[in-house]
Design a protein around this motif. Structure first.
Motif, PDB file in Angstrom:
ATOM      1  N   PHE A  60     -13.895 102.834   7.614  1.00  0.00           N
ATOM      2  CA  PHE A  60     -12.776 103.394   7.084  1.00  0.00           C
ATOM      3  C   PHE A  60     -11.626 103.168   7.899  1.00  0.00           C
ATOM      4  CE2 PHE A  60     -16.441 106.177   7.190  1.00  0.00           C
ATOM      5  CZ  PHE A  60     -16.375 107.135   6.186  1.00  0.00           C
ATOM      6  N   GLN A  61     -10.257 103.370   7.026  1.00  0.00           N
ATOM      7  CA  GLN A  61      -9.037 102.552   7.447  1.00  0.00           C
ATOM      8  C   GLN A  61      -8.196 103.456   7.121  1.00  0.00           C
ATOM      9  OE1 GLN A  61      -9.435  99.305   8.772  1.00  0.00           O
ATOM     10  NE2 GLN A  61      -7.267  98.093   8.456  1.00  0.00           N
ATOM     11  N   ASN A  62      -6.991 103.355   8.044  1.00  0.00           N
ATOM     12  CA  ASN A  62      -5.807 104.220   7.625  1.00  0.00           C
ATOM     13  C   ASN A  62      -4.597 103.623   7.284  1.00  0.00           C
ATOM     14  OD1 ASN A  62      -6.372 107.161   8.198  1.00  0.00           O
ATOM     15  ND2 ASN A  62      -7.001 106.391  10.021  1.00  0.00           N
ATOM     16  N   GLU A  63      -4.454 102.271   7.666  1.00  0.00           N
ATOM     17  CA  GLU A  63      -3.457 101.393   7.466  1.00  0.00           C
ATOM     18  C   GLU A  63      -3.630 100.276   7.502  1.00  0.00           C
ATOM     19  OE1 GLU A  63      -1.292  99.307   9.647  1.00  0.00           O
ATOM     20  OE2 GLU A  63      -3.038  99.765  11.310  1.00  0.00           O
ATOM     21  N   TRP A  64      -2.958  99.040   7.188  1.00  0.00           N
ATOM     22  CA  TRP A  64      -3.166  97.801   7.083  1.00  0.00           C
ATOM     23  C   TRP A  64      -1.618  97.164   6.976  1.00  0.00           C
ATOM     24  CZ3 TRP A  64      -4.455  93.674   2.798  1.00  0.00           C
ATOM     25  CH2 TRP A  64      -4.658  92.634   3.373  1.00  0.00           C
ATOM     26  N   HIS A  65      -1.270  96.245   7.929  1.00  0.00           N
ATOM     27  CA  HIS A  65      -0.251  95.355   8.223  1.00  0.00           C
ATOM     28  C   HIS A  65       1.004  96.637   8.349  1.00  0.00           C
ATOM     29  CE1 HIS A  65      -1.766  91.649   8.022  1.00  0.00           C
ATOM     30  NE2 HIS A  65      -1.887  91.565   6.843  1.00  0.00           N
TER      31      HIS A  65
ATOM     32  N   VAL B 208      -5.500 109.216  -0.084  1.00  0.00           N
ATOM     33  CA  VAL B 208      -6.852 108.544   0.542  1.00  0.00           C
ATOM     34  C   VAL B 208      -8.085 109.259   0.363  1.00  0.00           C
ATOM     35  CG1 VAL B 208      -5.237 107.202   2.155  1.00  0.00           C
ATOM     36  CG2 VAL B 208      -6.257 109.522   2.715  1.00  0.00           C
ATOM     37  N   SER B 209      -9.054 108.509   0.187  1.00  0.00           N
ATOM     38  CA  SER B 209     -10.367 109.394   0.118  1.00  0.00           C
ATOM     39  C   SER B 209     -11.542 108.648   0.909  1.00  0.00           C
ATOM     40  CB  SER B 209     -11.004 109.056  -1.364  1.00  0.00           C
ATOM     41  OG  SER B 209     -12.256 109.749  -1.573  1.00  0.00           O
ATOM     42  N   PRO B 210     -12.244 109.488   1.718  1.00  0.00           N
ATOM     43  CA  PRO B 210     -13.124 109.346   2.614  1.00  0.00           C
ATOM     44  C   PRO B 210     -14.616 109.133   2.097  1.00  0.00           C
ATOM     45  CG  PRO B 210     -12.899 111.607   2.914  1.00  0.00           C
ATOM     46  CD  PRO B 210     -11.692 111.182   1.859  1.00  0.00           C
ATOM     47  N   VAL B 211     -14.449 109.392   0.647  1.00  0.00           N
ATOM     48  CA  VAL B 211     -15.872 109.139   0.067  1.00  0.00           C
ATOM     49  C   VAL B 211     -15.694 108.243  -1.036  1.00  0.00           C
ATOM     50  CG1 VAL B 211     -16.604 111.405   0.534  1.00  0.00           C
ATOM     51  CG2 VAL B 211     -15.304 111.202  -1.640  1.00  0.00           C
ATOM     52  N   ARG B 212     -14.476 107.911  -1.727  1.00  0.00           N
ATOM     53  CA  ARG B 212     -14.574 106.835  -2.718  1.00  0.00           C
ATOM     54  C   ARG B 212     -13.665 105.644  -2.167  1.00  0.00           C
ATOM     55  NH1 ARG B 212     -10.734 105.665  -6.801  1.00  0.00           N
ATOM     56  NH2 ARG B 212      -9.201 106.863  -5.923  1.00  0.00           N
ATOM     57  N   ILE B 213     -14.449 104.556  -2.510  1.00  0.00           N
ATOM     58  CA  ILE B 213     -14.051 103.404  -1.998  1.00  0.00           C
ATOM     59  C   ILE B 213     -12.650 102.860  -2.626  1.00  0.00           C
ATOM     60  CG2 ILE B 213     -15.114 101.751  -3.638  1.00  0.00           C
ATOM     61  CD1 ILE B 213     -15.889  99.951  -0.714  1.00  0.00           C
ATOM     62  N   ALA B 214     -11.545 102.234  -2.011  1.00  0.00           N
ATOM     63  CA  ALA B 214     -10.363 101.936  -2.719  1.00  0.00           C
ATOM     64  C   ALA B 214     -10.692 100.986  -3.806  1.00  0.00           C
ATOM     65  CB  ALA B 214      -9.662 101.024  -1.715  1.00  0.00           C
ATOM     66  N   ALA B 215     -10.047 101.358  -4.989  1.00  0.00           N
ATOM     67  CA  ALA B 215     -10.221 100.728  -6.430  1.00  0.00           C
ATOM     68  C   ALA B 215      -8.807 100.026  -6.576  1.00  0.00           C
ATOM     69  CB  ALA B 215     -10.608 101.668  -7.388  1.00  0.00           C
TER      70      ALA B 215
ATOM     71  N   ASP C 184     -21.121  97.265  -2.422  1.00  0.00           N
ATOM     72  CA  ASP C 184     -22.325  97.543  -1.626  1.00  0.00           C
ATOM     73  C   ASP C 184     -23.461  96.509  -1.830  1.00  0.00           C
ATOM     74  OD1 ASP C 184     -23.144  97.751  -4.275  1.00  0.00           O
ATOM     75  OD2 ASP C 184     -22.879  99.716  -4.350  1.00  0.00           O
ATOM     76  N   GLN C 185     -24.536  96.730  -1.357  1.00  0.00           N
ATOM     77  CA  GLN C 185     -25.448  95.547  -1.228  1.00  0.00           C
ATOM     78  C   GLN C 185     -25.737  95.130  -2.712  1.00  0.00           C
ATOM     79  OE1 GLN C 185     -25.909  94.175   1.405  1.00  0.00           O
ATOM     80  NE2 GLN C 185     -27.780  93.174   1.442  1.00  0.00           N
ATOM     81  N   GLU C 186     -25.951  95.786  -3.729  1.00  0.00           N
ATOM     82  CA  GLU C 186     -26.208  95.469  -5.198  1.00  0.00           C
ATOM     83  C   GLU C 186     -25.030  94.801  -5.792  1.00  0.00           C
ATOM     84  OE1 GLU C 186     -27.357  97.482  -9.590  1.00  0.00           O
ATOM     85  OE2 GLU C 186     -27.534  98.855  -7.510  1.00  0.00           O
ATOM     86  N   GLN C 187     -24.025  95.172  -5.373  1.00  0.00           N
ATOM     87  CA  GLN C 187     -22.595  94.616  -5.840  1.00  0.00           C
ATOM     88  C   GLN C 187     -22.446  93.056  -5.325  1.00  0.00           C
ATOM     89  OE1 GLN C 187     -19.970  97.519  -4.838  1.00  0.00           O
ATOM     90  NE2 GLN C 187     -19.864  98.574  -6.942  1.00  0.00           N
ATOM     91  N   LEU C 188     -22.710  92.954  -3.950  1.00  0.00           N
ATOM     92  CA  LEU C 188     -22.601  91.682  -3.415  1.00  0.00           C
ATOM     93  C   LEU C 188     -23.578  90.752  -3.965  1.00  0.00           C
ATOM     94  CD1 LEU C 188     -21.525  89.735  -1.226  1.00  0.00           C
ATOM     95  CD2 LEU C 188     -22.957  90.802   0.261  1.00  0.00           C
ATOM     96  N   THR C 189     -24.890  91.357  -4.028  1.00  0.00           N
ATOM     97  CA  THR C 189     -25.946  90.183  -4.882  1.00  0.00           C
ATOM     98  C   THR C 189     -25.318  89.720  -6.009  1.00  0.00           C
ATOM     99  OG1 THR C 189     -27.726  91.264  -3.455  1.00  0.00           O
ATOM    100  CG2 THR C 189     -28.322  90.072  -5.233  1.00  0.00           C
TER     101      THR C 189
ATOM    102  N   LEU D 244      -8.889 115.736  15.656  1.00  0.00           N
ATOM    103  CA  LEU D 244      -7.980 114.954  16.464  1.00  0.00           C
ATOM    104  C   LEU D 244      -7.550 113.513  15.818  1.00  0.00           C
ATOM    105  CD1 LEU D 244      -9.203 116.315  20.076  1.00  0.00           C
ATOM    106  CD2 LEU D 244      -7.121 116.821  18.671  1.00  0.00           C
ATOM    107  N   LYS D 245      -8.670 113.197  14.891  1.00  0.00           N
ATOM    108  CA  LYS D 245      -8.611 111.842  14.419  1.00  0.00           C
ATOM    109  C   LYS D 245      -8.814 111.893  12.811  1.00  0.00           C
ATOM    110  CE  LYS D 245     -10.565 107.121  14.747  1.00  0.00           C
ATOM    111  NZ  LYS D 245      -9.302 106.443  14.849  1.00  0.00           N
ATOM    112  N   GLU D 246      -8.058 111.299  11.932  1.00  0.00           N
ATOM    113  CA  GLU D 246      -8.256 111.095  10.759  1.00  0.00           C
ATOM    114  C   GLU D 246      -9.117 110.184  10.090  1.00  0.00           C
ATOM    115  OE1 GLU D 246      -4.914 110.608   8.414  1.00  0.00           O
ATOM    116  OE2 GLU D 246      -3.682 112.167   9.287  1.00  0.00           O
ATOM    117  N   ARG D 247     -10.319 110.335   9.342  1.00  0.00           N
ATOM    118  CA  ARG D 247     -11.209 109.686   8.991  1.00  0.00           C
ATOM    119  C   ARG D 247     -10.528 108.451   8.169  1.00  0.00           C
ATOM    120  NH1 ARG D 247     -17.012 110.666   6.796  1.00  0.00           N
ATOM    121  NH2 ARG D 247     -17.392 110.965   9.145  1.00  0.00           N
ATOM    122  N   GLY D 248      -9.774 108.862   7.217  1.00  0.00           N
ATOM    123  CA  GLY D 248      -8.945 107.845   6.435  1.00  0.00           C
ATOM    124  C   GLY D 248      -9.577 107.266   5.294  1.00  0.00           C
ATOM    125  N   GLN D 249      -9.249 106.128   4.656  1.00  0.00           N
ATOM    126  CA  GLN D 249      -9.620 105.730   3.254  1.00  0.00           C
ATOM    127  C   GLN D 249     -11.250 105.155   3.539  1.00  0.00           C
ATOM    128  OE1 GLN D 249      -8.758 105.802  -0.007  1.00  0.00           O
ATOM    129  NE2 GLN D 249     -10.549 104.861  -0.183  1.00  0.00           N
TER     130      GLN D 249
END
Length: 249
Positions: free
Chosen positions: A5-10, A20-27, A147-152, A201-206
């Motif tokens: 999970f990630q909350n920010e980048w740069h 943000v969604s902790p269950v749906r991957i960033a599209a 995921d593994q199927e997509q990477l393959t 005390l901590k956000e799970r994030g995206q």
């Protein structure tokens, strides 16, 4: 695989521009908006985290060393993002380099350094004319969001676009260690993180993607029809560990 999970980048907080969604991957819509923010805040790579820049330069040097002695080879980067590795590669040697990237928004900086006919925007491999093949295709920091199927499936497409004897190089900054004490330390960190999230005390994030161990990388390569040649870790120069695996069809 382990979810990451990630909350920010740069320095750009995701919740400032999208839900943000902790269950749906960033599209695609997420990355489109993110790159607008990034390119609006920074003018070029030199303004980004120096340690992150060093990591990408180190990666470019690793690739350069792997290309040495192979002659005038045709190289493709799949999922180059903002193109820091490609900029560094072009700065340390004359390479017949092309890039493929799903998000055209991310390419503003690297476009200044490459001819348009070497830039392919869209879903790989459909964005590249079918009569173009490559001696080397590398994927740096791409697999984490699959995921593994997509990477393959992606690796199968890579294999189909390689010329005879061509090689695939996968570079990852989302590597799960295999040593017992490293696994134990990671699990303790995960338990601590989940505890803090439960207390608020901590956000799970995206949901950012997945980290893999060595066996999972090998399995993806083999399932895609590759023969693994070698793998290893970069000598650590930054706070990120870098795993690489090279394979041949």
């Amino acid at each position: 695989m382990r979810k990451i999970f990630q909350n920010e980048w740069h320095g750009i907080r995701f919740k400032d521009f999208i839900a943000v969604s902790p269950v749906r991957i960033a599209a695609a819509d997420f990355y489109k908006e993110y790159y607008k923010k990034l390119l609006g805040r920074y003018r070029d790579w030199d303004e980004l985290d120096p340690e992150w820049v060093e990591l990408k330069i180190q990666t470019a040097e690793f690739l350069r060393d792997g290309f040495s002695g192979l002659g005038d080879i045709r190289i493709l980067s799949v999922g180059c993002g903002i193109g820091m590795i490609e900029k560094a590669l072009l700065g340390i040697g004359p390479f017949n380099l092309s890039i493929a990237e799903g998000s055209g928004e991310s390419l503003a900086w690297i476009r200044k350094h490459m001819p348009e006919e070497k830039i392919f925007v869209g879903t790989f491999p459909g964005c590249i004319p079918p009569d173009i093949g490559f001696d080397v295709i590398y994927l740096a920091g791409v697999e984490y969001c699959l995921d593994q199927e997509q990477l393959t499936a992606l690796l199968k497409n890579v294999r189909f676009r390689l010329l005879k004897g061509g090689r695939c190089i996968l570079i990852s900054w989302s590597f799960e260690p295999s040593a017992f004490f490293d696994i134990l330390l990671n699990e303790l960190k995960n338990i601590s993180r989940r505890f803090l999230e439960t207390l608020g005390l901590k956000e799970r994030g995206q949901l950012w993607g997945y980290s893999r161990n060595r066996n999972e990388f090998f399995n993806a390569m083999r399932s895609a029809g590759f023969r693994v040649i070698q793998d290893g870790m970069f000598k650590k120069k930054t706070r990120w560990d870098t795993y690489w695996v090279e394979a041949k069809a």
